[in-house]
Design a protein around this motif. Structure first.
Motif, short mmCIF file in Angstrom:
data_model
loop_
_atom_site.label_atom_id
_atom_site.label_comp_id
_atom_site.label_asym_id
_atom_site.label_seq_id
_atom_site.Cartn_x
_atom_site.Cartn_y
_atom_site.Cartn_z
N MET A 59 -10.98 34.92 -22.00
CA MET A 59 -10.90 34.05 -23.73
C MET A 59 -9.93 33.50 -23.72
SD MET A 59 -13.65 35.83 -24.67
CE MET A 59 -14.25 36.28 -22.92
N LEU A 60 -9.30 33.30 -23.57
CA LEU A 60 -7.86 32.32 -23.67
C LEU A 60 -7.82 31.15 -23.02
CD1 LEU A 60 -5.53 31.49 -26.48
CD2 LEU A 60 -3.25 32.75 -24.37
N PHE A 61 -8.20 31.31 -22.00
CA PHE A 61 -8.21 30.10 -20.66
C PHE A 61 -9.59 29.04 -21.89
CE2 PHE A 61 -8.66 28.89 -16.36
CZ PHE A 61 -8.21 27.18 -16.67
N MET A 62 -10.44 30.56 -21.57
CA MET A 62 -12.30 29.75 -22.08
C MET A 62 -11.65 28.82 -23.19
SD MET A 62 -15.15 31.49 -21.53
CE MET A 62 -15.29 32.50 -22.49
N SER A 63 -11.68 28.80 -24.15
CA SER A 63 -11.66 28.31 -25.55
C SER A 63 -10.11 27.05 -25.17
CB SER A 63 -10.56 29.65 -26.52
OG SER A 63 -9.09 29.47 -26.44
N PHE A 64 -9.48 27.20 -24.44
CA PHE A 64 -8.87 25.99 -24.13
C PHE A 64 -9.60 24.83 -23.75
CE2 PHE A 64 -5.33 27.89 -25.88
CZ PHE A 64 -3.68 27.68 -25.81
N VAL A 65 -10.21 25.69 -22.49
CA VAL A 65 -10.99 24.88 -21.59
C VAL A 65 -12.35 23.76 -22.40
CG1 VAL A 65 -13.49 24.98 -19.67
CG2 VAL A 65 -11.03 26.43 -19.68
N LEU A 66 -12.94 25.25 -23.48
CA LEU A 66 -14.19 24.37 -24.37
C LEU A 66 -14.20 23.21 -24.88
CD1 LEU A 66 -16.28 27.56 -24.64
CD2 LEU A 66 -16.81 25.45 -23.08
N PHE A 67 -12.13 24.04 -25.67
CA PHE A 67 -11.91 22.97 -26.69
C PHE A 67 -11.59 21.28 -26.11
CE2 PHE A 67 -7.72 20.50 -29.31
CZ PHE A 67 -9.06 20.43 -30.68
#
Length: 572
Positions: A59-67
């Motif tokens: 979840m944390l990695f995906m939030s960074f990728v999306l931002f």
């Protein structure tokens, strides 16, 4: 005014990123993880399931990728505004992000392969976006190198059939000591090394700079090159000790090679690309020492400042009429002050200046590495690579901001694009503060570092020495001019990444030329003559022969009657 499609995807990615960050906070605090399975196909006793792993890391990695993706889409609206196919470019970026999300969320090797192949295919399309000879060559090198990793992943999938499932997260710990698992880990390592461009697969990463700068910003920060590191993090508990040592040696050599090559390079984007390669080597080296959480920590902080570094470089290149040679730049800080501030903050974060985001992860990695009981070779290469990072960073700073302006006297270098500045401004706050936030999130219990004073101060000496070397050599005008004249072979060897691009092209050239000969001799030669064409001609001949009997000619009727009577009396 933003393009409508850019506005939609920018808003969507930002909202999703914030929600996923909050979900990751909840999962960290509650120490929970979830696996969701969806049945895609159920036919008789055959069932195909799609699994999603929801834990704090994904979840944390995906939030960074999306931002970062949202900022890149926002940035692309201005940077690519003259392109007729801007909408297609945005759709490709969205497809690229979707492939990365599938790879991040999946605990299943089959769906990982779908995201993995999606990344490779879309990256090839994006690298050849400008459709010139350089782009085609770079795209072919990128695609062929990544196909090696795809084949390795397919081999790992076939070997996983022994365990009855491709959901590796459920039995990785249980079967880690089986002999078959060692072979699977070898294929996983090869796949990760091709995607993260470690030696001997490093040549495609600088070549991929032929893509547009927003693509470089996305690829080199949080998507394509980090996929290999993320795969190694997921499989970190199953590597044997000898394999860990092998991974450590190759990643250290990658760090040293890329750091040395960046000091001889004059292309702005390639210098930043080689710094990405150096940081990837650093992540994998600390991962090989068993600290996967430190590798993930540096993966997140590096994604922030590297994305912004590429965006600043793109703004500079955009204003310099697509000129990427740092020898033509100089005094950029006078004409582009805000971009220069952003660029220098990212550069210093890359060097590990307290207390920027890069400092928290990089300093922790270096000190944790110093506490390990390793031989002298490992320490020398590691500390030299740290010094080389600072050296090429300050060399770049000297060439672009502090030296004389060498571009055309007739120029329009200025900061006029509000969209590009706003998009970079969204990232700069995270580059400054996100390191400390992530440190308290990922490591709620502080790591205790106990080092003697000489070891504690050693990295500071290497950093100061790197600053001095970087500033002194840039004063020659042509970097390392003494070496370039007296020892041209050494500078050429270093700048060309130890001749890895030539080796890669040779490795690709001979199979392709052999394939062309086999195609000419077999597919379009013997197989064509004795295969489909022979069959086709035989069918034509036989159909023409039998067609004679349907024409009702009297002579044919009489001939058949005679043949029948002869057969009846003499052969019965």
């Amino acid at each position: 005014m933003l393009n409508k499609i850019c506005k939609i995807y920018f808003s969507l990615f930002v909202v999703l990123s914030l929600n996923l960050f909050l979900i990751s906070l909840f999962l960290i605090i509650s120490e929970k993880s979830f696996i969701m399975e969806f049945c895609l196909l159920n036919f008789s006793n055959f069932m195909v399931n799609f699994s999603i792993l929801i834990d704090w890391m994904s979840m944390l990695f995906m939030s960074f990728v999306l931002f970062i993706s949202s900022v890149v889409v926002f940035y692309s609206d201005e940077y690519m505004k003259d392109e007729l196919t801007l909408n297609r470019f945005i759709y490709l970026i969205v497809l690229f992000v979707f492939s990365m999300m599938m790879m991040i969320l999946s605990p299943n090797l089959i769906s990982i392969l779908l995201g993995w192949d999606g990344l490779g295919l879309v990256s090839y399309i994006l690298v050849i976006y400008y459709q010139n000879l350089k782009s085609y060559n770079a795209g072919l090198l990128t695609a062929l190198t990544n196909r090696i990793g795809d084949v390795a992943l397919l081999m790992a999938i076939s070997l996983f059939l022994e365990y009855g499932s491709w959901n590796f997260s459920s039995f990785l710990e249980f079967f880690k000591f089986k002999e078959n698992m060692n072979l699977i880990m070898v294929f996983i390592m090869i796949a990760a090394f091709t995607k993260s461009a470690q030696i001997p697969f490093s040549s495609w990463l600088p070549a991929a700079m032929a893509a547009p700068t927003p693509v470089s910003s996305l690829v080199h920060s949080s998507t394509l090159v980090t996929a290999g590191v993320y795969l190694l993090i997921r499989f970190n508990s199953s590597f044997s000790e000898n394999m860990m040592k092998f991974i450590l040696v190759l990643s250290l050599l990658t760090m040293f090679m890329s750091g040395l090559g960046a000091n001889f390079e004059f292309d702005l984007k390639k210098i930043i690309a080689l710094s990405t390669l150096s940081q990837l080597g650093m992540m994998i080296s600390i991962l090989a020492m068993g600290s996967f959480d430190l590798a993930f920590f540096h993966l997140l902080t590096h994604a922030l400042f590297k994305a912004l570094l590429f965006m600043c470089a793109g703004s500079i290149i955009h204003n310099f009429n697509s000129c990427q040679d740092i020898r033509f730049m100089g005094s950029v800080s006078k004409m582009m002050p805000l971009t220069s501030v952003y660029f220098n903050i990212c550069n210093l974060s890359l060097c590990g200046l307290p207390f920027l985001s890069g400092f928290y992860s990089k300093d922790l990695i270096i000190e944790s590495f110093s506490m390990l009981n390793m031989n002298m070779f490992v320490y020398v290469i590691f500390y030299l690579s740290m010094g080389l990072t600072v050296c090429y960073s300050f060399r770049l700073l000297m060439y672009t901001f502090l030296m004389d302006f060498n571009f055309s006297s007739l120029n329009m270098v200025s900061e006029k694009s509000e969209v590009m500045l706003e998009s970079m401004g969204l990232l700069i706050f995270l580059v400054v503060i996100m390191g400390s936030i992530l440190m308290w999130l990922i490591f709620p219990i502080p790591i205790f570092i106990c080092l003697p004073f000489k070891m504690k101060i050693l990295i500071a000496w290497f950093i100061l020495f790197g600053i001095w070397i970087g500033c002194e050599t840039s004063k020659f005008g042509l970097s390392y001019s003494l070496l370039s004249i007296q020892n041209y072979s050494f500078s050429s060897f270093s700048a060309n990444m130890w001749n890895l691009p030539f080796i890669s092209l040779m490795m690709n050239f001979y199979p392709l030329s052999m394939g062309k000969k086999l195609c000419n001799s077999f597919d379009q030669g013997w197989l064509e003559y004795y295969g489909s064409q022979k069959l086709f001609n035989s069918f034509i001949y036989s159909s023409k022969f039998f067609q004679l009997f349907s024409k009702n000619h009297l002579k044919i009727y009489c001939l058949v009657s005679v043949c029948w009577i002869f057969f009846f009396f003499f052969c019965w």
